[in-house]
Scaffold this active site. Sequence first.
Site, PDB file in Angstrom:
ATOM      1  N   THR B 149       0.828  -1.174   0.035  1.00 18.10           N
ATOM      2  CA  THR B 149      -0.073  -0.168  -0.005  1.00 18.10           C
ATOM      3  C   THR B 149       0.855   1.311   0.199  1.00 18.10           C
ATOM      4  OG1 THR B 149      -0.255  -0.332   2.390  1.00 18.10           O
ATOM      5  CG2 THR B 149      -2.037  -1.003   1.019  1.00 18.10           C
ATOM      6  N   LYS B 172       3.371  -6.943   4.187  1.00 17.57           N
ATOM      7  CA  LYS B 172       3.054  -5.480   3.996  1.00 17.57           C
ATOM      8  C   LYS B 172       2.845  -4.721   5.173  1.00 17.57           C
ATOM      9  CE  LYS B 172      -0.215  -3.397   3.435  1.00 17.57           C
ATOM     10  NZ  LYS B 172      -0.811  -2.512   4.267  1.00 17.57           N
ATOM     11  N   THR B 183      -0.876  -9.502  12.941  1.00 17.61           N
ATOM     12  CA  THR B 183      -0.464  -8.448  12.541  1.00 17.61           C
ATOM     13  C   THR B 183      -0.481  -8.226  11.007  1.00 17.61           C
ATOM     14  OG1 THR B 183       1.245  -6.713  12.229  1.00 17.61           O
ATOM     15  CG2 THR B 183       1.881  -8.919  12.169  1.00 17.61           C
ATOM     16  N   GLU B 263       5.543   4.584   7.735  1.00 12.43           N
ATOM     17  CA  GLU B 263       5.331   5.953   7.047  1.00 12.43           C
ATOM     18  C   GLU B 263       6.086   7.156   7.523  1.00 12.43           C
ATOM     19  OE1 GLU B 263       0.976   6.272   7.448  1.00 12.43           O
ATOM     20  OE2 GLU B 263       0.861   4.742   5.599  1.00 12.43           O
ATOM     21  N   ASN B 384      -0.853  11.414   6.616  1.00 14.34           N
ATOM     22  CA  ASN B 384      -2.277  10.825   7.227  1.00 14.34           C
ATOM     23  C   ASN B 384      -3.163  11.457   7.438  1.00 14.34           C
ATOM     24  OD1 ASN B 384      -1.847   8.008   7.358  1.00 14.34           O
ATOM     25  ND2 ASN B 384      -0.103   8.271   8.471  1.00 14.34           N
TER      26      ASN B 384
END
Lengths: 388, 388
Positions: B149, B172, B183, B263, B384
């Site tokens: 993603t 991922k 997870t 991220e 985000n």
Amino acid sequence: MSVTFPRGFRASGVAAGIKPSGAPDLSVVIAEEPVPAAAVFTQNSAAAAPVRLSRRHMEVSRGAIRGVTLNSGCANAATGELGDRAAYDMAAAVAGEVGCEVTEVLVCSTGPIGPQLPMDKILPAMQLLVARAASSPTAGKDAAAGLMTTDTFIKEAAVSGPGGFRVGGMAKGAAMIRPSMATMLAVITTDAVSSAQRLRAVLSEAVEETFNSINIDGCESTNDTVILMASGRSGIEPSPEELTKGVRKVCAQLARDIVADAEDCTRVVTILVSGAPDDGSARRMGMAIADSDLVRCSFYGGDPNWGRLVAALGACGEPLDASRIDITYQGTPVARGGTHTGVDLSAVEPLLAGDFEIDVAVGDGPGTARILTSDLTPGYVIFNGEPS
Amino acid sequence: MSVTFPRGFRASGVAAGIKPSGAPDLSVVIAEEPVPAAAVFTQNSAAAAPVRLSRRHMEVSRGAIRGVTLNSGCANAATGELGDRAAYDMAAAVAGEVGCEVTEVLVCSTGPIGPQLPMDKILPAMQLLVARAASSPTAGKDAAAGLMTTDTFIKEAAVSGPGGFRVGGMAKGAAMIRPSMATMLAVITTDAVSSAQRLRAVLSEAVEETFNSINIDGCESTNDTVILMASGRSGIEPSPEELTKGVRKVCAQLARDIVADAEDCTRVVTILVSGAPDDGSARRMGMAIADSDLVRCSFYGGDPNWGRLVAALGACGEPLDASRIDITYQGTPVARGGTHTGVDLSAVEPLLAGDFEIDVAVGDGPGTARILTSDLTPGYVIFNGEPS
């Protein structure tokens, strides 16, 4: 108007030199005699020295308190025996100036965790601090200024109740705000007539829907303290409901101010949870939503990302039927029965440019909660990333 | 090398058009026959449709699984009955192409929560996806690419065990990573001989110290899934310890990669907790530290702000004597017995410019834990905050 609005209290604030900036950093609130008091403290098991001292003093004095001294610029937390000694010496210095038992004085500290208090600066300032204490409205403001850490404005509130009894208060906030039982530093005064026992019930009820229902960053402090003192000088003995109402109003104003002044926040977001099994469950659900970094990032972006709320609700451990969740952003239903209503989300974004409200209905239970939170911003991260 | 490193597995990945970018978004891993499998899933009570379907299929098939199909670009979470139907149709399409029971196929989805899967794009792509499935190393890489993603690199791992049995895996990650029981998405394959029952024990033990010990943002996903399949094609039946060791190595590599690719993170921080009453308590303490926004802000700033760790520990609800906490940053003791060692903290800052390690000793109990986390950055918040 602040803690000196009710009759029977003096206050002051000075710059003792704890903060390198030279800003006010030491305050005191003094009653004319030992008065009934109640207090709630952080549940953090690494509670700071002043919290542990104040807990003991509340016990030993059986809730008859003459004064509170508060400093900013140093939390006196994780400071060992030296820190315990410092908290005691602060209380003893006030007691000496005022002329009361040391156990009739409470102590609150706020600021960075770890450093020791500069007692060589604090103790010499105590004489002037107590001497300056006055019952004027500006004295209350001075005291409130002495609590500020990263706050950008003074937090004070005052209301009058039936018959003319008064309630006033001051608080400080800004970060590390996710109260468990108590919250942050706040001193509430009233000139209503009340026993210490009644004050405990009043404070407990008032903080639940105010200080205990705000969440800025999910971090429970080592120093959270709320103190309520009643001088009785109005001569009025309100009903428990009337007194609770007055105290709650002051607490609500201060709690709202704390969220509005969250470090670098751009929005206050109100999360209304309904349909939970009970109020406690509703509050835990609302807190879980506010705890979520991804949710608070979406607040910053003004993004009606309701899916992140669903994920946060699902992770919080409360009983939940995900297929019954309805979510409304600022009046626009975006999810019904756990799925998208089909509304164009980009049309909702303009509604989220300022403070906004989210309704989250999770079923048909009687439990409700109202949680105030703020957005998570790049500025918050940058500010809190800087070595202090 | 990835899931096709062990013998007996084919895989592929294609761009079905779920992602507007045209990047790969649909993958499959297929065994040559139904093989023993184990799986762990998110504990989120708003679990996504594919998680609920896969749980049922694991039960009905009694852990005999032929294949897994995975898509990125849409989580198929909070999608109601339409979402349940879509997850079923994905499994049925694979079963039709492969020639097996629909209950022998598992489904994983990842991406934004809320939108419905574009089945008009997915179903037509299934024929090509299965037809392309190969046992070459590049096929495993193609499958891993289809999971991505916001990941910036492909996460794959492969090891060989005693006698030559093989374990491979793909995963991922990137955000909403705070595993509860399982997870994220990960598929692990092995050509060891094993029963489904043994695989369950092996997977359960392997995930505890790997996927369940990472924490990027405190947010538990609706879609977390880890699947382990054993083809038996090596003809080797390793001991439970040998098999666990191999699977754990693959999981550890993938878990580390997930944190390193968080991220906008700039640092991987390893938190070693010791001296807790037991390992579970140690892990909850380490997770509480990693959950704290203020702690992860200090990681971003390279600030040895140990006081925030003390506050996070005190708030986590585990039994704690704050006066016994010792904290060491990258080899330099900064706190002993719950107070500052006196070391010049500005001298520690240069040690925190890249990945670093923190030792947190909380007493003399036998419990230890090793938690991997990343820093909270302004970039994470900005990323985000953008409406998707």
